[in-house]
Design a protein around this motif. Structure first.
Motif, PDB file in Angstrom:
ATOM      1  N   THR A  17      32.013  36.009  32.780  1.00  0.00           N
ATOM      2  CA  THR A  17      33.204  36.174  33.600  1.00  0.00           C
ATOM      3  C   THR A  17      34.079  37.305  33.085  1.00  0.00           C
ATOM      4  O   THR A  17      33.905  37.780  31.965  1.00  0.00           O
ATOM      5  CB  THR A  17      34.033  34.873  33.589  1.00  0.00           C
ATOM      6  OG1 THR A  17      34.392  34.556  32.236  1.00  0.00           O
ATOM      7  CG2 THR A  17      33.252  33.725  34.174  1.00  0.00           C
ATOM      8  N   GLN A  20      41.089  38.189  35.365  1.00  0.00           N
ATOM      9  CA  GLN A  20      41.701  38.782  36.547  1.00  0.00           C
ATOM     10  C   GLN A  20      42.988  39.532  36.207  1.00  0.00           C
ATOM     11  O   GLN A  20      43.310  40.518  36.812  1.00  0.00           O
ATOM     12  CB  GLN A  20      42.014  37.690  37.558  1.00  0.00           C
ATOM     13  CG  GLN A  20      40.848  37.369  38.452  1.00  0.00           C
ATOM     14  CD  GLN A  20      40.411  38.583  39.224  1.00  0.00           C
ATOM     15  OE1 GLN A  20      39.521  39.283  38.792  1.00  0.00           O
ATOM     16  NE2 GLN A  20      41.026  38.858  40.336  1.00  0.00           N
ATOM     17  N   TYR A  27      42.995  40.371  44.385  1.00  0.00           N
ATOM     18  CA  TYR A  27      41.718  39.666  44.498  1.00  0.00           C
ATOM     19  C   TYR A  27      41.786  38.188  44.107  1.00  0.00           C
ATOM     20  O   TYR A  27      40.780  37.495  44.158  1.00  0.00           O
ATOM     21  CB  TYR A  27      40.672  40.350  43.615  1.00  0.00           C
ATOM     22  CG  TYR A  27      40.595  41.840  43.814  1.00  0.00           C
ATOM     23  CD1 TYR A  27      40.181  42.383  45.032  1.00  0.00           C
ATOM     24  CD2 TYR A  27      40.937  42.723  42.790  1.00  0.00           C
ATOM     25  CE1 TYR A  27      40.108  43.751  45.231  1.00  0.00           C
ATOM     26  CE2 TYR A  27      40.872  44.103  42.975  1.00  0.00           C
ATOM     27  CZ  TYR A  27      40.457  44.606  44.192  1.00  0.00           C
ATOM     28  OH  TYR A  27      40.386  45.965  44.382  1.00  0.00           O
ATOM     29  N   ALA A 154      33.899  32.082  43.793  1.00  0.00           N
ATOM     30  CA  ALA A 154      34.092  33.320  43.036  1.00  0.00           C
ATOM     31  C   ALA A 154      34.760  33.118  41.681  1.00  0.00           C
ATOM     32  O   ALA A 154      34.761  34.034  40.855  1.00  0.00           O
ATOM     33  CB  ALA A 154      34.909  34.321  43.860  1.00  0.00           C
ATOM     34  N   PHE A 155      35.316  31.913  41.437  1.00  0.00           N
ATOM     35  CA  PHE A 155      36.024  31.669  40.181  1.00  0.00           C
ATOM     36  C   PHE A 155      35.349  30.567  39.364  1.00  0.00           C
ATOM     37  O   PHE A 155      34.602  29.754  39.912  1.00  0.00           O
ATOM     38  CB  PHE A 155      37.482  31.283  40.463  1.00  0.00           C
ATOM     39  CG  PHE A 155      38.317  32.420  40.978  1.00  0.00           C
ATOM     40  CD1 PHE A 155      39.018  33.231  40.112  1.00  0.00           C
ATOM     41  CD2 PHE A 155      38.371  32.694  42.341  1.00  0.00           C
ATOM     42  CE1 PHE A 155      39.774  34.296  40.585  1.00  0.00           C
ATOM     43  CE2 PHE A 155      39.111  33.748  42.831  1.00  0.00           C
ATOM     44  CZ  PHE A 155      39.821  34.558  41.940  1.00  0.00           C
ATOM     45  N   MET A 162      37.457  35.199  37.338  1.00  0.00           N
ATOM     46  CA  MET A 162      36.513  35.470  38.411  1.00  0.00           C
ATOM     47  C   MET A 162      35.125  35.645  37.827  1.00  0.00           C
ATOM     48  O   MET A 162      34.945  36.249  36.780  1.00  0.00           O
ATOM     49  CB  MET A 162      36.910  36.753  39.156  1.00  0.00           C
ATOM     50  CG  MET A 162      36.138  36.963  40.447  1.00  0.00           C
ATOM     51  SD  MET A 162      36.494  38.566  41.234  1.00  0.00           S
ATOM     52  CE  MET A 162      38.210  38.354  41.646  1.00  0.00           C
ATOM     53  N   GLY A 167      32.116  37.707  41.923  1.00  0.00           N
ATOM     54  CA  GLY A 167      33.384  38.445  41.895  1.00  0.00           C
ATOM     55  C   GLY A 167      33.255  39.866  42.401  1.00  0.00           C
ATOM     56  O   GLY A 167      34.132  40.363  43.099  1.00  0.00           O
ATOM     57  N   ARG A 170      33.297  39.832  46.091  1.00  0.00           N
ATOM     58  CA  ARG A 170      34.652  39.520  46.565  1.00  0.00           C
ATOM     59  C   ARG A 170      35.544  40.761  46.523  1.00  0.00           C
ATOM     60  O   ARG A 170      36.211  41.094  47.499  1.00  0.00           O
ATOM     61  CB  ARG A 170      35.237  38.405  45.694  1.00  0.00           C
ATOM     62  CG  ARG A 170      36.651  37.955  46.099  1.00  0.00           C
ATOM     63  CD  ARG A 170      37.148  36.913  45.115  1.00  0.00           C
ATOM     64  NE  ARG A 170      38.507  36.490  45.343  1.00  0.00           N
ATOM     65  CZ  ARG A 170      38.871  35.373  45.970  1.00  0.00           C
ATOM     66  NH1 ARG A 170      37.941  34.569  46.460  1.00  0.00           N
ATOM     67  NH2 ARG A 170      40.143  35.056  46.126  1.00  0.00           N
TER      68      ARG A 170
END
Length: 198
Positions: A17, A20, A27, A154-155, A162, A167, A170
């Motif tokens: 990951t 963000q 996003y 997406a998370f 994300m 991600g 997205r």
């Protein structure tokens, strides 16, 4: 069986990951809206009807669409005018994640976009989004925006970061929608500025 293997590989990659932090406003949670189980991006773009007519905005937006949704900019693009001063587009194009001399990481994206012009605003809608990823590898894999770029997909489970694989889809999808919105805003701004200078 090979497609299942590709999906498994993508899932393994997606456990990596990234934070963000500064990208939340663009996003983060809520930036991929879901309506009745479908991903539906909808943006209302107002304009000053005392400076520019809806007909002028419609015609100028149609000109932009006819120039934007053609080869080689898109892989395919079908444009249809509707009786209610609307423009419907079905398009397929590439989203580029990363490009080097040796590697291009990309996906096909197919979507429907509509622009409806009223007396005081334009409504931009993008929906029916689906992807065709790694088409060069045994035909690749197909998946929808609902299966891939929503908040739940997406998370990570805590909702703090994300996922790397989902991600990137997205981010690029949101960027694409934002680019359409910017183009229409620029058209409106140009027409309003022209009216002021007359």
């Amino acid at each position: 069986m090979k497609k299942a293997g590709i999906l498994l590989l993508l899932s393994l990659f997606s456990v990596i990951t990234f934070s963000q932090t500064g990208d939340d406003a663009f996003y983060g949670f809520g930036k991929v809206p879901v309506r009745d189980g479908m991903v539906v991006f909808s943006r209302e773009i107002p304009f000053d009807a005392s400076k520019v007519t809806s007909e002028n905005i419609y015609n100028t937006t149609l000109q932009w669409i006819k120039g934007r949704f053609v080869k080689p900019i898109v892989l395919s693009g079908r444009i249809k005018e509707t009786p209610d001063r609307g423009i419907a587009v079905n398009a397929e194009e590439y989203l580029i994640f990363r490009k080097t001399a040796l590697l291009t990481d990309r996906t096909r994206i197919n979507y429907n976009m509509t622009v409806k012009v009223s007396e005081h605003s334009c409504i931009l809608t993008v929906t029916d989004i689906n992807y065709w990823y790694e088409e060069e590898r045994d035909g690749g894999v197909h998946f929808t925006a609902e299966d891939w770029i929503t908040d739940s997909e997406a998370f990570n489970r805590k909702g703090t970061k994300m996922m790397k694989t989902t991600g990137k889809f997205r981010v690029k999808t949101i960027d694409l929608v934002n680019s359409f919105e910017k183009e229409i805003r620029d058209i409106i701004s140009m027409l309003e500025s022209s009216a002021e200078s007359e």
